[in-house]
Every structure is written in structure tokens, then in C-alpha cells.
Design an enzyme around this catalytic site. Structure first.
Site: not given
Length: 235
Positions: A9, A11, A18, A40, A59-60, A167
Site C-alpha cells: 500500500d 499512503d 495520512e 471519524g 458549513r462550519a 496500514d
């Protein structure tokens, strides 16, 4: 059967992009006087979810949010960090040992080929990999096994002659669904208990030499590829 190829893999495994991804979003939220909710943050699948993250930030922030300017600013910050980003700890030693043993090297990533190539080229490691199989070449992202099947096809090998390195839990799912035995090195953003299904679990590539890892893998029976699309969708 004897292992002939290693499929990595990208990333989070070959390179810790990441962490730079999370850092860039954290930094961009702070440009607006806000703090990113990191719970999340990482998706349970491969592929790009940037638009969802920009929509959440919009939105924030509310009225006046400039998505184009936000993206340009975040990417400039991330590229600055990437300028000094190398291979993950222990990976260079593994690649060197693999080359000395005559093992073939491949990448199976949900990221686009241009992303994988540019980073490996920057670190001088691109030529080490005989095969790249990337997310923009297959219809589904991990845990769909398509990218691993593509890597095996390009190597011209059956799954029992290769081993995958991942990972993330959904990456392990993808590799095993393609019939590969899989070594997991958990990323720091996912509880280790999520990796109980991996064939071998390691804290880091720096803690064990490659020959010991392969010795452990070769004692594990090969698995049959999972061709059930229904099972994939239920993961």
C-alpha cells in the site's frame, strides 16, 4: 509456494501521507479560527473524500467561505510539508533487503497513479517498483480487491506467490479478498484491535527485518481469492 513479490500500500504504509493529510486539514480549519473534529476523519474505504471535508468546513465557516482559496492554501501547506517527507521508518531497509533477495516490488494504492509516482520519484524510489496499480485504474477502491488483482495481473503471479503490506483494516480486507496473505502495520489513527484478521501484525517496519516477516508469512497457508461481490459490499 515461495514468495516472489511484495505488494505495498502507499499512503500510510510506504509513506506517512495520512499524517500530513490530517495535519493540512487541521491547519486549514485553524485559518478560520476553528478546530477540526478529528473523530471519524479517516474513511473506512480508500479513495478521495475531499469534497465531503470541504463541505463540512463550508458549513462550519458559513457565508463567505471561499472553497477555491481554501483548497489552494491547504495544498500549498501540504506540499511544503511533503518536501521533506521520506519513506516510513524501516521501509528503506525492507526494500533494500528485498532487492538483495531478488524479490519483485509492486504498489497497490487507492490513490491516483500521478500521486504515487510523484512521491516515489521525489524520494528516488520509483525505479525500485516494477509495478504500480492505482485507484484511477480500477472501478472500486479498497476494501474492493480490484487494485490488488490488477497488481497481481501485471506481475503475472498468482496470489500465493506474493504478500501484501497494509496500514488500514479495509486495506487488509482488500488484499485478503484478492487471495493474498497480508502483513499489517497499523496506522496511528486506528485501534490495533481492528487488525485481528491480518496474517501478521507488526508495530513498525523498523522492529523486524524483512526475512523474519517472510518466514512467518510462509508458514501461513495461502488463501483462496474472494470473488463474491455481495461479501465485499457487506464488509
Amino acid at each position: 509456494m515461495t514468495i516472489e513479490a511484495l505488494i505495498f500500500d502507499f499512503d500510510g504504509l510506504l509513506m506517512d501521507t495520512e499524517r500530513t493529510l490530517l495535519d493540512s486539514w487541521r491547519w486549514e480549519w485553524r485559518q478560520h479560527g476553528l478546530e477540526l473534529d478529528e473523530s471519524g476523519f479517516f474513511a473506512e474505504h480508500g479513495g478521495d473524500v475531499s469534497e465531503l471535508r470541504y463541505a463540512e468546513l463550508a458549513r462550519a465557516v458559513g457565508a463567505g467561505y471561499d472553497r477555491a482559496a481554501s483548497h489552494a492554501r491547504r495544498m500549498a501547506y501540504r506540499e511544503e510539508v511533503h518536501a521533506t517527507l521520506g519513506l516510513s521508518s524501516g521501509i528503506a531497509s525492507w526494500l533494500g533487503e528485498a532487492e538483495r533477495r531478488g524479490l519483485r516490488l509492486a504498489v497497490a494504492s487507492s490513490s491516483p497513479g500521478s500521486w504515487v509516482r510523484s512521491h516515489l520519484q521525489r524520494t528516488g524510489d520509483l525505479a525500485r517498483f516494477e509495478v504500480l496499480a492505482c485507484g484511477d485504474e480500477v472501478p472500486g477502491h479498497k476494501p474492493d480487491p480490484a487494485v490488488y488483482r490488477l497488481a497481481l495481473d501485471r506481475l503475472g503471479l498468482s496470489a500465493d506467490r506474493a504478500v501484501a503490506f497494509e496500514d488500514s483494516p479495509h486495506g487488509v480486507d482488500a488484499a485478503q479478498a484478492a487471495g493474498l496473505r497480508c502483513v499489517a502495520i497499523p496506522n496511528p489513527f486506528t485501534p490495533e484491535g481492528r487488525y485481528a484478521h491480518a496474517d501478521v501484525l507488526l508495530p513498525s517496519a523498523a522492529t523486524t527485518i524483512l526475512s523474519e516477516v517472510l518466514s512467518r508469512i510462509e508458514r501461513i497457508p495461502s488463501r483462496s481469492p474472494d470473488r463474491s461481490e455481495d461479501q465485499l459490499q457487506d464488509r
